[in-house]
Design a protein around this motif. Structure first.
Motif, PDB file in Angstrom:
ATOM      1  N   ALA A 103      31.114  21.741   0.180  1.00  0.00           N
ATOM      2  CA  ALA A 103      31.710  22.006   1.494  1.00  0.00           C
ATOM      3  C   ALA A 103      30.652  21.915   2.591  1.00  0.00           C
ATOM      4  CB  ALA A 103      32.359  23.391   1.500  1.00  0.00           C
ATOM      5  N   ALA A 104      29.469  22.453   2.340  1.00  0.00           N
ATOM      6  CA  ALA A 104      28.381  22.386   3.322  1.00  0.00           C
ATOM      7  C   ALA A 104      27.988  20.934   3.605  1.00  0.00           C
ATOM      8  CB  ALA A 104      27.180  23.179   2.817  1.00  0.00           C
ATOM      9  N   GLU A 105      28.045  20.100   2.578  1.00  0.00           N
ATOM     10  CA  GLU A 105      27.707  18.684   2.758  1.00  0.00           C
ATOM     11  C   GLU A 105      28.725  17.988   3.659  1.00  0.00           C
ATOM     12  OE1 GLU A 105      27.323  14.570   0.092  1.00  0.00           O
ATOM     13  OE2 GLU A 105      27.519  16.522  -0.894  1.00  0.00           O
ATOM     14  N   VAL A 106      30.004  18.224   3.413  1.00  0.00           N
ATOM     15  CA  VAL A 106      31.056  17.603   4.221  1.00  0.00           C
ATOM     16  C   VAL A 106      30.973  18.088   5.660  1.00  0.00           C
ATOM     17  CG1 VAL A 106      33.543  17.346   4.535  1.00  0.00           C
ATOM     18  CG2 VAL A 106      32.575  17.325   2.233  1.00  0.00           C
ATOM     19  N   ILE A 107      30.836  19.407   5.835  1.00  0.00           N
ATOM     20  CA  ILE A 107      30.739  19.981   7.183  1.00  0.00           C
ATOM     21  C   ILE A 107      29.512  19.440   7.901  1.00  0.00           C
ATOM     22  CG2 ILE A 107      30.346  22.118   8.462  1.00  0.00           C
ATOM     23  CD1 ILE A 107      32.051  23.535   6.310  1.00  0.00           C
ATOM     24  N   GLY A 108      28.406  19.319   7.191  1.00  0.00           N
ATOM     25  CA  GLY A 108      27.180  18.796   7.797  1.00  0.00           C
ATOM     26  C   GLY A 108      27.331  17.362   8.270  1.00  0.00           C
ATOM     27  N   GLN A 109      28.073  16.544   7.517  1.00  0.00           N
ATOM     28  CA  GLN A 109      28.292  15.156   7.918  1.00  0.00           C
ATOM     29  C   GLN A 109      29.112  15.071   9.199  1.00  0.00           C
ATOM     30  OE1 GLN A 109      30.070  13.738   4.280  1.00  0.00           O
ATOM     31  NE2 GLN A 109      28.165  12.844   3.526  1.00  0.00           N
ATOM     32  N   VAL A 110      30.146  15.912   9.300  1.00  0.00           N
ATOM     33  CA  VAL A 110      30.965  15.912  10.518  1.00  0.00           C
ATOM     34  C   VAL A 110      30.134  16.419  11.695  1.00  0.00           C
ATOM     35  CG1 VAL A 110      33.043  16.800  11.619  1.00  0.00           C
ATOM     36  CG2 VAL A 110      33.076  16.257   9.186  1.00  0.00           C
ATOM     37  N   LYS A 111      29.331  17.451  11.478  1.00  0.00           N
ATOM     38  CA  LYS A 111      28.472  17.985  12.537  1.00  0.00           C
ATOM     39  C   LYS A 111      27.513  16.920  13.046  1.00  0.00           C
ATOM     40  CE  LYS A 111      28.136  22.963  11.554  1.00  0.00           C
ATOM     41  NZ  LYS A 111      27.195  24.030  11.102  1.00  0.00           N
ATOM     42  N   THR A 112      26.919  16.181  12.125  1.00  0.00           N
ATOM     43  CA  THR A 112      25.961  15.139  12.510  1.00  0.00           C
ATOM     44  C   THR A 112      26.637  14.053  13.339  1.00  0.00           C
ATOM     45  OG1 THR A 112      24.655  15.536  10.500  1.00  0.00           O
ATOM     46  CG2 THR A 112      24.329  13.435  11.629  1.00  0.00           C
ATOM     47  N   ALA A 113      27.844  13.673  12.935  1.00  0.00           N
ATOM     48  CA  ALA A 113      28.579  12.644  13.675  1.00  0.00           C
ATOM     49  C   ALA A 113      28.920  13.125  15.083  1.00  0.00           C
ATOM     50  CB  ALA A 113      29.852  12.272  12.918  1.00  0.00           C
ATOM     51  N   LEU A 114      29.319  14.392  15.224  1.00  0.00           N
ATOM     52  CA  LEU A 114      29.653  14.936  16.543  1.00  0.00           C
ATOM     53  C   LEU A 114      28.397  15.050  17.410  1.00  0.00           C
ATOM     54  CD1 LEU A 114      32.179  17.771  15.586  1.00  0.00           C
ATOM     55  CD2 LEU A 114      32.718  15.636  16.744  1.00  0.00           C
ATOM     56  N   ALA A 115      27.301  15.541  16.828  1.00  0.00           N
ATOM     57  CA  ALA A 115      26.069  15.752  17.592  1.00  0.00           C
ATOM     58  C   ALA A 115      25.458  14.446  18.080  1.00  0.00           C
ATOM     59  CB  ALA A 115      25.051  16.512  16.747  1.00  0.00           C
ATOM     60  N   ALA A 116      25.809  13.329  17.431  1.00  0.00           N
ATOM     61  CA  ALA A 116      25.247  12.042  17.831  1.00  0.00           C
ATOM     62  C   ALA A 116      25.727  11.621  19.211  1.00  0.00           C
ATOM     63  CB  ALA A 116      25.607  10.971  16.807  1.00  0.00           C
ATOM     64  N   LYS A 117      26.938  12.031  19.592  1.00  0.00           N
ATOM     65  CA  LYS A 117      27.488  11.598  20.880  1.00  0.00           C
ATOM     66  C   LYS A 117      27.773  12.750  21.837  1.00  0.00           C
ATOM     67  CE  LYS A 117      29.507   7.212  19.396  1.00  0.00           C
ATOM     68  NZ  LYS A 117      30.681   6.309  19.486  1.00  0.00           N
ATOM     69  N   ILE A 118      27.753  13.972  21.342  1.00  0.00           N
ATOM     70  CA  ILE A 118      28.023  15.128  22.201  1.00  0.00           C
ATOM     71  C   ILE A 118      26.744  15.927  22.374  1.00  0.00           C
ATOM     72  CG2 ILE A 118      29.430  17.192  22.515  1.00  0.00           C
ATOM     73  CD1 ILE A 118      31.449  16.000  20.591  1.00  0.00           C
ATOM     74  N   VAL A 119      26.288  16.033  23.599  1.00  0.00           N
ATOM     75  CA  VAL A 119      25.068  16.774  23.892  1.00  0.00           C
ATOM     76  C   VAL A 119      25.408  18.253  24.065  1.00  0.00           C
ATOM     77  CG1 VAL A 119      23.134  17.035  25.475  1.00  0.00           C
ATOM     78  CG2 VAL A 119      24.051  14.759  24.988  1.00  0.00           C
ATOM     79  N   SER A 120      24.745  19.079  23.264  1.00  0.00           N
ATOM     80  CA  SER A 120      24.999  20.528  23.315  1.00  0.00           C
ATOM     81  C   SER A 120      26.481  20.788  23.028  1.00  0.00           C
ATOM     82  CB  SER A 120      24.562  21.096  24.664  1.00  0.00           C
ATOM     83  OG  SER A 120      24.673  22.514  24.655  1.00  0.00           O
ATOM     84  N   THR A 158      35.199  10.952  18.904  1.00  0.00           N
ATOM     85  CA  THR A 158      34.094  11.003  17.953  1.00  0.00           C
ATOM     86  C   THR A 158      34.518  11.685  16.661  1.00  0.00           C
ATOM     87  OG1 THR A 158      32.492  11.102  19.780  1.00  0.00           O
ATOM     88  CG2 THR A 158      31.717  11.778  17.604  1.00  0.00           C
ATOM     89  N   LEU A 159      35.294  12.760  16.795  1.00  0.00           N
ATOM     90  CA  LEU A 159      35.790  13.452  15.607  1.00  0.00           C
ATOM     91  C   LEU A 159      36.654  12.520  14.771  1.00  0.00           C
ATOM     92  CD1 LEU A 159      36.101  16.102  13.992  1.00  0.00           C
ATOM     93  CD2 LEU A 159      38.091  16.615  15.418  1.00  0.00           C
ATOM     94  N   ALA A 160      37.556  11.783  15.421  1.00  0.00           N
ATOM     95  CA  ALA A 160      38.434  10.860  14.696  1.00  0.00           C
ATOM     96  C   ALA A 160      37.630   9.756  14.017  1.00  0.00           C
ATOM     97  CB  ALA A 160      39.461  10.265  15.650  1.00  0.00           C
ATOM     98  N   GLN A 161      36.641   9.209  14.728  1.00  0.00           N
ATOM     99  CA  GLN A 161      35.827   8.145  14.156  1.00  0.00           C
ATOM    100  C   GLN A 161      35.008   8.632  12.969  1.00  0.00           C
ATOM    101  OE1 GLN A 161      33.590   6.871  17.564  1.00  0.00           O
ATOM    102  NE2 GLN A 161      35.273   5.639  18.410  1.00  0.00           N
ATOM    103  N   SER A 162      34.540   9.883  13.034  1.00  0.00           N
ATOM    104  CA  SER A 162      33.728  10.418  11.946  1.00  0.00           C
ATOM    105  C   SER A 162      34.551  10.619  10.676  1.00  0.00           C
ATOM    106  CB  SER A 162      33.078  11.741  12.372  1.00  0.00           C
ATOM    107  OG  SER A 162      34.048  12.764  12.488  1.00  0.00           O
ATOM    108  N   PRO A 171      30.042   1.492  19.329  1.00  0.00           N
ATOM    109  CA  PRO A 171      31.113   1.655  18.335  1.00  0.00           C
ATOM    110  C   PRO A 171      30.599   2.370  17.099  1.00  0.00           C
ATOM    111  CG  PRO A 171      30.318  -0.611  18.354  1.00  0.00           C
ATOM    112  CD  PRO A 171      29.661   0.072  19.516  1.00  0.00           C
ATOM    113  N   SER A 172      31.497   3.025  16.414  1.00  0.00           N
ATOM    114  CA  SER A 172      31.117   3.753  15.206  1.00  0.00           C
ATOM    115  C   SER A 172      30.705   2.786  14.103  1.00  0.00           C
ATOM    116  CB  SER A 172      32.287   4.621  14.725  1.00  0.00           C
ATOM    117  OG  SER A 172      31.977   5.239  13.505  1.00  0.00           O
ATOM    118  N   ASN A 173      29.694   3.181  13.327  1.00  0.00           N
ATOM    119  CA  ASN A 173      29.231   2.356  12.218  1.00  0.00           C
ATOM    120  C   ASN A 173      30.025   2.601  10.932  1.00  0.00           C
ATOM    121  OD1 ASN A 173      27.142   1.159  13.718  1.00  0.00           O
ATOM    122  ND2 ASN A 173      25.806   2.923  13.363  1.00  0.00           N
TER     123      ASN A 173
END
Length: 332
Positions: free
Chosen positions: A16-33, A67-71, A207-209
């Motif tokens: 679960a931590a791995e999945v949550i971490g991946q979504v967090k990383t995707a969001l943090a890439a385009k959302i500042v703070s 960004t959430l949808a793309q992730s 665009p999302s990779n």
């Protein structure tokens, strides 16, 4: 969430931590703070709860939703709400097929995994009510037939608090369907500088990779969430908090208590428990604690407390009253 039963295994928590971490990383890439915004999106996604976002224009509400949808490799639909928007423009309707000589159903944009209702308060009450069945029952009814919405399904709605011309205030019934209401604030100078740097480098518009997380893993994460343990004492704590909004004189100063016209419904208590469990999972715990409830209480209750006119005149906000209630209700 569960009140009893075996707790989540160490392996499940790691995954679960791995999945949550991946979504967090995707969001943090385009959302500042905007850490609270990112957390609210995660809570809504994990707990299958809808999120209402309020802020002045330009604070990354639409960017966050996309960004959430793309992730997630999820189907994303953005609906720009206007006064002339019809319910069928959201849910879909029947279209006459001249060649076939019959009506055919055309599903509307609400049939997506993540739906952004931009400036929801610019649509009429009739159109707003078209979302009630979709948000609560996760289905739409067209021509007497029921059409299930995809899973997962998350509604993100935005509204602008400073421009009220041509708007229709959301009803209490509609507001109550949102698990969380997040109020976004302006970035700091350093954060705004980082936003400009990312725009200049093309990161924001790039665009999302590819999706960071498969939708099946999100469905698995939602099943794990159902096994997060919440003790009866924590549940009772949430009921005391919700009850304090209905009978505020038992907790708050009488002058402040008299400013509350209506308190939160039992749906708020359910949302408190679910959001607290999702918050615990995000923070790597298979059980909820009182601090999880306190962390989400304002976001769960701010839109469910109806204040009298005098409160606005005196500058008293729901957030202020929720904070007062949290300080006065004994923590288990």
């Amino acid at each position: 969430m569960q009140l009893s039963g075996p707790q989540l295994s160490h392996e499940d928590m790691q995954r679960a931590a791995e999945v949550i971490g991946q979504v967090k990383t995707a969001l943090a890439a385009k959302i500042v703070s905007q850490n609270t915004l990112q957390q609210s999106l995660l809570i809504g996604l994990i707990a299958s709860g809808h999120v209402l976002l309020e802020s002045v224009p330009g604070l990354a509400k639409t960017t966050a939703a996309k960004t959430l949808a793309q992730s997630l490799d999820a189907r994303f639909q953005r609906i720009q709400c206007t006064p002339d928007l019809l319910p069928s423009d959201i849910t879909g309707g029947q279209i006459w097929d001249q060649k076939a000589g019959e009506f055919k159903v055309s599903l509307g944009p609400v049939h997506a995994n993540i739906v952004l209702l931009d400036e929801i308060n610019r649509s009429s009450a009739k159109t707003q009510s078209a979302m009630l069945e979709a948000m609560e029952e996760r289905q739409t009814t067209i021509g007497g037939n029921v059409y299930a919405l995809p899973n997962p399904f998350l509604v993100l709605a935005t509204q602008n608090p400073i421009d009220q011309e041509g708007t229709y205030q959301l009803s209490e019934a509609q507001m109550d369907r949102f698990m969380l209401k997040d109020v976004l604030t302006y970035p700091t100078i350093d954060e705004e500088e980082e936003v400009i740097a990312r725009v200049a480098s093309g990161v924001i518009d790039a665009p999302s990779n590819g999706a960071a997380v498969d939708l099946n893993r999100i469905l698995w994460l939602q099943s794990v969430f159902k096994r997060v343990f919440i003790d009866r004492s924590i549940v009772k704590y949430t009921t005391y908090i919700a009850a304090a909004t209905r009978t505020p004189r038992n907790v708050l100063d009488p002058k402040l208590a008299d400013l509350i016209q209506y308190g939160a419904s039992p749906r708020a208590t359910i949302a408190l428990c679910r959001a607290a469990c999702a918050h615990a999972l995000i923070n790597g715990r298979p059980y909820a604690v009182p601090d999880d409830v306190k962390a989400v209480a304002t976001r769960v209750l701010r839109h469910r407390i109806v204040l009298k006119y005098q409160a606005s005149a005196e500058g008293i906000t729901p957030e202020f009253l929720v904070d007062g209630i949290l300080h006065r209700v004994p923590t288990p």
